[in-house]
Write an enzyme that holds these catalytic residues in place. Structure first.
Site, mmCIF file in Angstrom:
data_model
loop_
_atom_site.group_PDB
_atom_site.id
_atom_site.type_symbol
_atom_site.label_atom_id
_atom_site.label_comp_id
_atom_site.label_asym_id
_atom_site.label_seq_id
_atom_site.Cartn_x
_atom_site.Cartn_y
_atom_site.Cartn_z
ATOM 1 N N LYS A 1 33.748 42.423 44.122
ATOM 2 C CA LYS A 1 32.572 41.990 44.955
ATOM 3 C C LYS A 1 31.389 41.353 44.305
ATOM 4 O O LYS A 1 30.813 40.432 44.798
ATOM 5 C CB LYS A 1 31.911 43.716 45.104
ATOM 6 C CG LYS A 1 32.803 44.562 45.922
ATOM 7 C CD LYS A 1 32.014 46.001 46.169
ATOM 8 C CE LYS A 1 31.302 46.600 45.052
ATOM 9 N NZ LYS A 1 32.544 47.192 44.237
ATOM 10 N N THR B 1 32.004 38.891 42.335
ATOM 11 C CA THR B 1 32.431 37.492 42.420
ATOM 12 C C THR B 1 32.374 36.969 43.876
ATOM 13 O O THR B 1 31.855 35.733 44.116
ATOM 14 C CB THR B 1 33.968 37.448 42.087
ATOM 15 O OG1 THR B 1 34.227 37.948 40.908
ATOM 16 C CG2 THR B 1 34.562 35.902 42.006
ATOM 17 N N ARG C 1 23.514 44.159 39.601
ATOM 18 C CA ARG C 1 22.910 45.197 38.684
ATOM 19 C C ARG C 1 23.290 44.570 37.240
ATOM 20 O O ARG C 1 24.080 43.686 37.170
ATOM 21 C CB ARG C 1 23.771 46.444 38.905
ATOM 22 C CG ARG C 1 23.426 47.176 40.054
ATOM 23 C CD ARG C 1 24.343 48.359 40.161
ATOM 24 N NE ARG C 1 25.936 47.990 40.560
ATOM 25 C CZ ARG C 1 27.042 49.000 40.319
ATOM 26 N NH1 ARG C 1 26.577 50.073 39.969
ATOM 27 N NH2 ARG C 1 28.054 48.537 40.589
ATOM 28 N N LYS D 1 36.620 47.869 31.130
ATOM 29 C CA LYS D 1 36.358 46.978 32.344
ATOM 30 C C LYS D 1 35.774 45.360 32.056
ATOM 31 O O LYS D 1 36.127 44.565 32.733
ATOM 32 C CB LYS D 1 35.361 47.559 33.233
ATOM 33 C CG LYS D 1 34.986 47.044 34.656
ATOM 34 C CD LYS D 1 34.078 47.963 35.463
ATOM 35 C CE LYS D 1 33.772 47.115 36.703
ATOM 36 N NZ LYS D 1 32.868 45.723 36.398
ATOM 37 N N ALA E 1 27.211 54.401 40.192
ATOM 38 C CA ALA E 1 27.559 54.321 41.472
ATOM 39 C C ALA E 1 28.121 55.871 41.810
ATOM 40 O O ALA E 1 28.331 56.071 43.054
ATOM 41 C CB ALA E 1 28.645 53.402 41.913
ATOM 42 N N PHE F 1 31.498 50.370 44.027
ATOM 43 C CA PHE F 1 32.462 50.866 44.469
ATOM 44 C C PHE F 1 32.653 50.517 45.966
ATOM 45 O O PHE F 1 32.434 49.573 46.287
ATOM 46 C CB PHE F 1 32.296 52.318 44.141
ATOM 47 C CG PHE F 1 32.273 52.908 42.956
ATOM 48 C CD1 PHE F 1 32.957 52.268 41.829
ATOM 49 C CD2 PHE F 1 31.715 54.357 42.655
ATOM 50 C CE1 PHE F 1 32.810 52.797 40.493
ATOM 51 C CE2 PHE F 1 31.771 54.559 41.359
ATOM 52 C CZ PHE F 1 32.271 53.924 40.394
ATOM 53 N N PHE G 1 44.281 35.824 45.896
ATOM 54 C CA PHE G 1 44.713 35.683 44.798
ATOM 55 C C PHE G 1 45.785 34.789 44.983
ATOM 56 O O PHE G 1 46.480 34.552 45.886
ATOM 57 C CB PHE G 1 45.486 37.044 44.245
ATOM 58 C CG PHE G 1 44.259 37.728 43.631
ATOM 59 C CD1 PHE G 1 44.150 38.574 42.517
ATOM 60 C CD2 PHE G 1 43.349 38.378 44.445
ATOM 61 C CE1 PHE G 1 43.108 39.396 41.901
ATOM 62 C CE2 PHE G 1 42.308 39.182 44.120
ATOM 63 C CZ PHE G 1 42.123 39.745 42.637
ATOM 64 N N TRP H 1 36.708 32.181 43.390
ATOM 65 C CA TRP H 1 37.074 32.282 42.165
ATOM 66 C C TRP H 1 37.560 30.973 41.306
ATOM 67 O O TRP H 1 37.509 30.596 40.357
ATOM 68 C CB TRP H 1 37.890 33.513 41.964
ATOM 69 C CG TRP H 1 38.435 33.808 40.510
ATOM 70 C CD1 TRP H 1 37.594 34.429 39.549
ATOM 71 C CD2 TRP H 1 39.766 33.303 39.656
ATOM 72 N NE1 TRP H 1 38.485 34.380 38.412
ATOM 73 C CE2 TRP H 1 39.351 33.977 38.564
ATOM 74 C CE3 TRP H 1 40.702 32.557 40.209
ATOM 75 C CZ2 TRP H 1 40.700 33.801 37.741
ATOM 76 C CZ3 TRP H 1 41.825 32.200 39.324
ATOM 77 C CH2 TRP H 1 41.666 32.957 37.963
#
Length: 768
Positions: A219, A221, A243, A254, A473, A504, A592, A621
């Site tokens: 999200k 990205t 955020r 992460k 979240a 999320f 991807f 990306w």
């Protein structure tokens, strides 16, 4: 009393000559300012009354340039003028060209005055235009994407960001509206909102997602790629609002949260580490309040009422007086006295005793590190604490209610009020004890006075980003700050876009964005961008478990149209959830390299058939903003569609009914079941007057249900509510669905194994 023509009443203190001057000013000012500063009908009635004198003095105090057409400009006191104001006198002797000034002093003829006044008006018009939103003259940074795509930090480091003061000027910020932190970060002052209060807002876009894998679906990205496409490639003013990431995940599993590949915020190491110190300010404020709670319990347990009173209201230089916050507490107690010497013994006892019940304390200490051994601790074991031992815990800093307040506040005053309302415990009679009761509100506001200002950064392509607030979240609402969004919406202008992200899946972050954040801000979203990946859809279609740090199974790296088709049920459900709020939805398929063209086409086809305005594959990306141009075009079109935004529930409904609506309409539950503890808390909050707050469900993000292993679209389940808690300052009730950890732990191999610092170049290595 002498009354000039047109004057119905005159202050008795005015001389006839001065009255004439004021009358002339009234007529001149009426012509000059009637369209902007004073209603026309009011001016028609305006005479030299006390009302006019008051208005004139107030007007002159704010004027940067004052032109006098009076015969006697000296009749207007200098004290009425704003310090530093430019004063132009057009008195008759100057306009007529008479030269009765002292020898050697220059006089100005009528033509010179007229020309200077004309120039002044033109300059003022240019200045006013410069304050209004406009198409930015933005110098975008060039990207040269490589294949294979390097690591995030290598990409970040290969780009040379603009100096932040240059970026600020490009997007219309004034020099005195920014506070620079180094070369690439700046705080933006809230005074900007006052300057641009009459500007129309831009379009408001929310990026949400389907139920994710543990790896996340990109999200952040997509958010960055979208604004890079809008601004750098379509020449549309746009802002991303993100955020601030916690350092816990950055050093845990992460990693960072600056986006990734060729769609990220730079410098990414500054984004992910410390930033401008907001989380540290939250930590300091949170722990000050925690210390105040335990200290107050200790002092009340070891001192008499008289001793407490003498220490709380000491004699200073022979005088005893209440502080402002103590006077406020007296008023809440129904005591109207202001002289400390006049309180009765009963009133003194009520004032000094909070009588906190230690078993009800909900306020925990925080630290911005994943530390599982702080999940349960014992405090007060030293002999100096007089045996006042109790069980407590640490939460991660971003789980603090102060972080949620930072994200939802609309001004310094609003933040201060919210901080004061925070309920930290109950007293022994079952009544709430707040930060205001502890007398710490002002100190908390002081610690947070800089954190309230959003931080300006930039993307890889030099487009602007606000980074501000980072609430959890789950136990909080998982969105960046209202203030960042409000400022950005003014800066982009009516035709611009502000893109923000919800944590999320849409069932959690988006639902809270609409029902909590939009209620606090009053803002209405234009479009939802729903992020999906073929990988996550295959998981929802029955694919093998996806585990962070483990290689993906072949089902995820080889074409499998059946798994994709079966998993699209989750995408369809999330589209339906979005439609509950009446907002157009565009699906962004984050592509991807292992996704086949047939899989991509299938997802887009199903998404559009399921009610999405459009569905677009994105390659930001690997290609930067150029890879999200089609998404940007779809979002621009969707923003012009009919918007019938509505909230999911009425705040006046009982707490349990609001929980049930979310469980059934959003999650697909058959019903909810409250534990006795949860029901008791609901009853308590309702009795205490908190029943009209919105609901912030604390639930796993890995499933629409409460069971992380149930993928796709579970149905027929009963949602268990184990406990119900409240963040009164932030302004929501949060039910706990099962067990919810507020302190992550470190894995066997944390990210910090790969993070290092080059002592020669001072460059950070290994962040991702």
């Amino acid at each position: 009393m002498f009354t000039p023509p047109g004057c119905s009443a005159v202050p008795k203190t005015c001389s006839p000559d001065r009255i004439c001057s004021y009358s002339f000013l009234a007529r001149v000012l009426g012509r000059v300012v009637s369209e902007h500063f004073w209603p026309k009908k009011k001016l028609e009635r305006l005479s030299v009354t006390n009302e006019f004198i008051e208005w004139l003095t107030e007007f002159l105090r704010h004027a940067d340039v004052v032109v006098f057409g009076s015969m006697k400009p000296n009749d207007v006191p200098v004290s009425w003028m704003k310090p530093g104001a430019t004063i132009i006198s057009c008195a008759h002797n100057l306009l007529s060209g008479k030269r009765d000034n002292p020898a050697g002093e220059k006089t100005v003829g009528s033509l010179a005055v007229a020309i200077r006044m004309q120039n002044m008006v033109k300059n003022m018009e240019r200045w006013i235009q410069s304050q209004q939103s406009r198409k930015w003259d933005l110098h975008c940074l060039k990207l040269q994407p490589l294949s294979p795509v390097p690591s995030d930090i290598e990409i970040s480091r290969a780009q040379s960001p603009k100096a932040v003061d240059v970026l600020a000027k490009e997007i219309g910020l004034l020099t005195d509206e920014i506070e620079i932190y180094g070369q690439t970060k700046a705080k933006v002052r809230l005074s900007l909102l006052e300057r641009l209060k009459d500007q129309p807002d831009g379009k408001y876009v929310l990026v949400a997602g389907i139920t994710p894998t543990p790896l996340g679906e990109g999200k952040s990205t997509v958010t960055i790629g979208l604004v890079q496409a809008l601004t750098a490639h379509l020449n549309i003013n746009s802002f991303a609002c993100l955020r601030q990431p916690s350092q816990g995940p950055t050093f845990g599993v992460k990693g960072g949260a600056a986006g990734g590949g060729y769609a990220q915020v730079i410098p990414m190491e500054e984004f992910n580490l410390h930033l401008t110190g907001d989380i540290h300010a939250i930590t300091a404020a949170n722990n000050l309040l925690a210390a105040a709670i335990d200290a107050r319990i200790l002092h009340e347990n070891t001192q008499s009422d008289k001793s407490l009173y003498n220490r709380l209201v000491p004699v200073v230089n022979g005088v005893r007086g209440f502080s402002a916050i103590q006077l406020a507490r007296l008023r809440r107690l129904g005591i109207s006295k202001t002289d400390p010497e006049t309180l009765t013994e009963e009133e003194i006892s009520k004032f000094v005793r909070l009588d906190i019940d230690p078993s009800t304390i909900t306020w925990q200490r925080v630290v911005d590190t994943n530390d599982r051994f702080l999940r349960k601790i014992t405090v007060g074991q030293a002999n100096t604490e007089k045996g006042l031992v109790r069980q407590a815990q640490f939460d991660i800093a971003v789980a603090s209610e102060i972080m949620a307040i930072l994200a939802l506040t609309t001004s310094l005053q609003d933040m201060k009020e919210r901080l004061g309302k925070m309920v930290v415990a109950n007293d022994k009679k079952g009544e709430p004890v707040t930060a205001e009761d502890l007398g710490v509100t002002g100190a908390l506001a002081v610690l947070m006075k800089d954190a309230i200002k959003p931080t300006l950064m930039q993307t890889l392509e030099g487009t602007p980003v606000f980074v501000h607030a980072g609430p959890f979240a789950n136990i909080a609402h998982g969105n960046s700050s209202v203030l960042a969004d409000k400022i950005a919406l003014k800066l982009v202008g009516e035709k611009g876009f502000v893109v923000t992200e919800a944590g999320f899946g849409a069932d959690i972050g988006m639902e809270k964005f609409f029902n909590i954040k939009c209620r606090a801000s009053g803002l209405v979203p234009s479009v939802v961008v729903l992020v999906a990946t073929v990988r996550a859809l295959k998981m929802h279609g029955g694919g093998p478990n996806v585990t962070a740090g483990a290689p993906l199974k072949k089902e995820y790296t080889e074409e499998n149209l059946q798994l994709v088709a079966d998993g699209c049920c989750n995408l369809q459900k999330q589209i339906q959830i979005t439609q509950l709020f009446g907002v157009p939805v565009v699906v962004a398929l984050n592509v991807f390299k292992t996704d086949s063209p047939a899989e991509v086409d299938l997802v887009c086809k199903i998404a559009k058939e399921s009610g999405a305005f459009d569905a677009v594959p994105c390659n930001h990306w690997s290609a930067g903003g150029r890879g999200a141009v089609k998404l940007a075009q779809a979002v621009e079109k969707a923003a012009n569609q009919k918007n019938s935004f509505k909230y999911l529930y009425n705040l006046e409904l009982p707490i349990v009914e609001k929980i049930r609506i979310i469980a059934q309409k959003v999650y697909g539950a058959q019903d909810v079941e409250l534990s006795p503890i949860a029901q008791s808390q609901v009853d308590r909050y309702t009795r205490q007057g908190f029943g009209n707050l919105p609901i912030c469900m604390a639930k796993t993000h890995l499933s629409l249900s409460h069971q992380p292993e149930r993928k796709g679209v579970p149905t027929g389940f009963i949602l268990p509510i184990s406990d119900v808690r409240a963040s009164i300052g932030a302004g929501f009730i949060y039910p706990l669905v099962g067990t919810m950890s507020t302190m992550p732990g470190l894995p066997t191999r944390p990210c910090f194994y790969d993070i290092d610092l080059d002592p020669i170049t001072e460059q950070v290595k290994g962040l991702f």
